[in-house]
Motif scaffolding. Structure first.
Motif, PDB file in Angstrom:
ATOM      1  N   CYS A   1      -4.692  -3.101  -2.795  1.00 32.22           N
ATOM      2  CA  CYS A   1      -3.555  -2.746  -3.647  1.00 32.22           C
ATOM      3  C   CYS A   1      -3.916  -2.884  -5.124  1.00 32.22           C
ATOM      4  CB  CYS A   1      -2.363  -3.637  -3.310  1.00 32.22           C
ATOM      5  SG  CYS A   1      -1.654  -3.332  -1.678  1.00 32.22           S
TER       6      CYS A   1
ATOM      7  N   HIS B   1       0.842  -1.206   0.000  1.00 30.59           N
ATOM      8  CA  HIS B   1       0.000   0.000   0.000  1.00 30.59           C
ATOM      9  C   HIS B   1       0.879   1.258   0.000  1.00 30.59           C
ATOM     10  CE1 HIS B   1      -3.471  -2.548   1.237  1.00 30.59           C
ATOM     11  NE2 HIS B   1      -4.201  -1.568   0.735  1.00 30.59           N
TER      12      HIS B   1
ATOM     13  N   LYS C   1       4.345   8.643  -3.799  1.00 32.65           N
ATOM     14  CA  LYS C   1       4.800   8.987  -5.142  1.00 32.65           C
ATOM     15  C   LYS C   1       6.178   9.623  -5.087  1.00 32.65           C
ATOM     16  CE  LYS C   1       1.364   7.928  -7.912  1.00 32.65           C
ATOM     17  NZ  LYS C   1       1.521   7.117  -9.117  1.00 32.65           N
TER      18      LYS C   1
ATOM     19  N   LEU D   1       2.673   1.985  -3.227  1.00 35.88           N
ATOM     20  CA  LEU D   1       1.791   2.520  -4.258  1.00 35.88           C
ATOM     21  C   LEU D   1       1.281   3.917  -3.916  1.00 35.88           C
ATOM     22  CD1 LEU D   1      -0.215  -0.751  -4.966  1.00 35.88           C
ATOM     23  CD2 LEU D   1       1.327   0.397  -6.561  1.00 35.88           C
TER      24      LEU D   1
ATOM     25  N   LEU E   1       4.884   6.958 -12.348  1.00 38.35           N
ATOM     26  CA  LEU E   1       5.818   6.118 -11.623  1.00 38.35           C
ATOM     27  C   LEU E   1       7.181   6.108 -12.305  1.00 38.35           C
ATOM     28  CD1 LEU E   1       3.567   3.014 -10.868  1.00 38.35           C
ATOM     29  CD2 LEU E   1       4.175   4.847  -9.304  1.00 38.35           C
TER      30      LEU E   1
ATOM     31  N   ILE F   1       7.806  -2.179  -6.281  1.00 32.99           N
ATOM     32  CA  ILE F   1       6.523  -2.889  -6.309  1.00 32.99           C
ATOM     33  C   ILE F   1       6.730  -4.342  -6.707  1.00 32.99           C
ATOM     34  CG2 ILE F   1       4.265  -2.959  -7.425  1.00 32.99           C
ATOM     35  CD1 ILE F   1       4.486   0.095  -7.739  1.00 32.99           C
TER      36      ILE F   1
ATOM     37  N   GLU G   1      -3.542   3.881 -11.776  1.00 34.86           N
ATOM     38  CA  GLU G   1      -2.416   4.520 -12.452  1.00 34.86           C
ATOM     39  C   GLU G   1      -2.746   4.804 -13.910  1.00 34.86           C
ATOM     40  OE1 GLU G   1      -0.106   5.508 -10.689  1.00 34.86           O
ATOM     41  OE2 GLU G   1      -0.544   4.366  -8.888  1.00 34.86           O
TER      42      GLU G   1
ATOM     43  N   LEU H   1      -5.373   0.304  -6.160  1.00 31.31           N
ATOM     44  CA  LEU H   1      -4.331   1.317  -6.295  1.00 31.31           C
ATOM     45  C   LEU H   1      -3.550   1.132  -7.580  1.00 31.31           C
ATOM     46  CD1 LEU H   1      -2.970   1.492  -2.641  1.00 31.31           C
ATOM     47  CD2 LEU H   1      -4.442   3.135  -3.792  1.00 31.31           C
ATOM     48  N   LEU H   2      -3.328  -0.124  -7.981  1.00 29.29           N
ATOM     49  CA  LEU H   2      -2.634  -0.371  -9.237  1.00 29.29           C
ATOM     50  C   LEU H   2      -3.450   0.119 -10.427  1.00 29.29           C
ATOM     51  CD1 LEU H   2      -1.119  -3.937  -8.694  1.00 29.29           C
ATOM     52  CD2 LEU H   2       0.148  -1.879  -9.318  1.00 29.29           C
TER      53      LEU H   2
END
Length: 452
Positions: A406, A359, A365, A362, A378, A386, A413, A409-410
């Motif tokens: 997670c 977590h 930043k 991700l 990223l 990751i 992007e 969160l992925l």
């Protein structure tokens, strides 16, 4: 007639005459007087060049005892201040003049006065490694070994730990310096050693504790002392030394701290009559050493729960209940993450908010230039972090307190980020991205739809 050989006698040195001895003494006295006169001339020329510095300060900086004695006898204040708010004792201590310091202290000079930068004479003597002057200052009870520097609230021990002065640390501890004294940031001295990766300072502290308490403590008492005075001390954020090292990315310090286990501590007690410096100069033994673990089973059974937590790499501390792996992941220290995972750190450990290290990897930043097209994109090193956590078994389905996984969160992007992730060697992660790259209606997601 037979002649006996003449006896060979050793030549006798010619004794100098009394007149010659007197002449030599007169020459020595004349040379000393000329030297003193020359020194006085140099001193007077210095006075003309340095009008801001009082006479007693200049005499103390040059160790001119006679001139100092005459000035003090003439009524000069021994604690007078110059333009740096320094006393003559400051000058004598910084230059390493022990005799001048003794003369000033004998005339009741205050050794605890701070100069403009917050330094006392003891601070200056130790910074210049003049241990004889520091010893002279500490012989007087009025000298405070734990006096703080006004700028940062640190003691002389804080300064020595920060600069990595091993001998100075041991000198101060032997003269009553407090190991848990907190500075203005509420950090004990050892945290400055951690911030600067000075493992030798931690070793010096253990050596000092061992030499002071040798023969008086049993195994349980000794380990408790290491736990309470070194490894379990906390900073303002309630972090231990291990957590601070993980946060700052100090891998050498982290390796040493996690190497201090029960067997390593027990080795001090088993060899109490030996030189502790020799013991601590080698690599700390691991708990799997049969020669050291034969008698530790009963001791470990008697240890309290708090002491057991010390040797747990997943120890969570602070308001957020963070483990070392959480801190390494949020600060993107890839080397620290790899090391902690090799130490069997729990890759799915959750903090108070339910966040795992993945977590944080991700959520955190990297800082990018403001003129970048997408500052939140990223970086390759971020993606590598990751991948490392995912390879170690990080779960994508664990929810935090906000119900965010997670995986979600992925998928927030941007598409370029997902393309970079798709280049990785993690088959399951690539498959996840490929399956979610289009929504249920079969059309490609827009840029805004990749945000949550």
């Amino acid at each position: 007639p037979h002649r006996t050989p003449r006896s060979i006698s050793s030549p006798t040195r010619k004794q100098p005459k009394v007149d010659e001895l007197e002449q030599q003494q007169q020459q020595q006295q004349q040379a000393a007087a000329e030297s003193e006169e020359k020194t006085l001339e140099d001193f007077m020329s210095t006075i003309r060049d340095q009008k801001k510095i009082p006479l007693l300060h200049q005499a103390a900086s040059r160790n001119m005892i006679k001139i100092m004695a005459n000035l003090i006898k003439g009524g000069v204040n021994v604690d007078s201040l110059d333009y740096l708010r320094s006393t003559p004792l400051h000058w004598a201590a910084s230059k390493g003049h022990c005799t001048a310091a003794q003369l000033l202290i004998a005339h009741k000079s205050n050794p605890n006065i701070r100069d403009r930068y917050g330094y006392t004479p003891l601070h200056l003597a130790l910074r210049a490694r003049h241990f004889d002057v520091a010893e002279t200052l500490l012989l007087f009870r009025s000298t405070n070994v734990n006096i703080t520097r006004s700028a940062d609230g640190g003691t002389a021990l804080h300064m020595a730990c920060e600069s990595g002065e091993r001998d100075t640390v041991q000198f101060l501890l032997n003269h009553g310096a407090i190991l848990n004294f907190r500075d203005a940031r509420e950090d004990p001295p050892l945290f400055r050693a951690v911030d600067n990766n000075h493992t030798k300072i931690v070793k010096a502290v253990l050596e000092s504790l061992a030499s002071t308490n040798a023969g008086r403590l049993n195994t349980q008492q000794w380990v408790s002392m290491i736990y309470n005075k070194v490894l379990n001390i906390r900073d303002r954020e309630d972090f231990t030394l291990v957590h601070r090292a993980a946060k700052r990315g100090q891998i050498k310090m982290l390796e040493y701290l996690l190497g201090i286990d029960v067997a390593y501590a027990k080795s001090f007690i088993d060899t109490v009559e030996t030189d502790f410096r020799t013991i601590l100069s080698v690599t700390p033994p691991t708990s799997t050493d049969d020669s050291l673990s034969t008698s530790t089973d009963t001791f470990e059974d008697d240890m309290d729960d708090d002491c057991r937590l010390l040797f747990d790499v997943d120890l969570r501390v602070g308001e957020q209940q963070l483990s070392p792996l959480h801190l390494a992941a949020m600060n993107r220290h890839i080397g620290i993450v790899r090391f902690l995972l090799k130490q069997d750190a729990n890759v799915n450990s959750q903090d108070r908010a339910g966040n795992t290290p993945l977590h944080y990897a991700l959520l955190t930043k990297p800082t990018r230039p403001t003129n970048d097209d997408d500052p939140d994109r990223l970086t390759e090193s971020h993606i590598r972090l990751i991948e490392i956590l995912f390879d170690a078994g990080a779960s994508l389905s664990i929810k935090n307190s906000d119900g965010i996984t997670c995986k979600k969160l992925l998928l927030r992007e941007t598409i370029p980020d997902l393309r970079m992730l798709a280049k990785s060697n993690v088959v399951s992660l690539t498959a996840l991205i490929r399956d979610d790259e289009q929504d249920h209606r079969g059309r490609r997601r827009t840029h805004s739809e990749w945000r949550w």
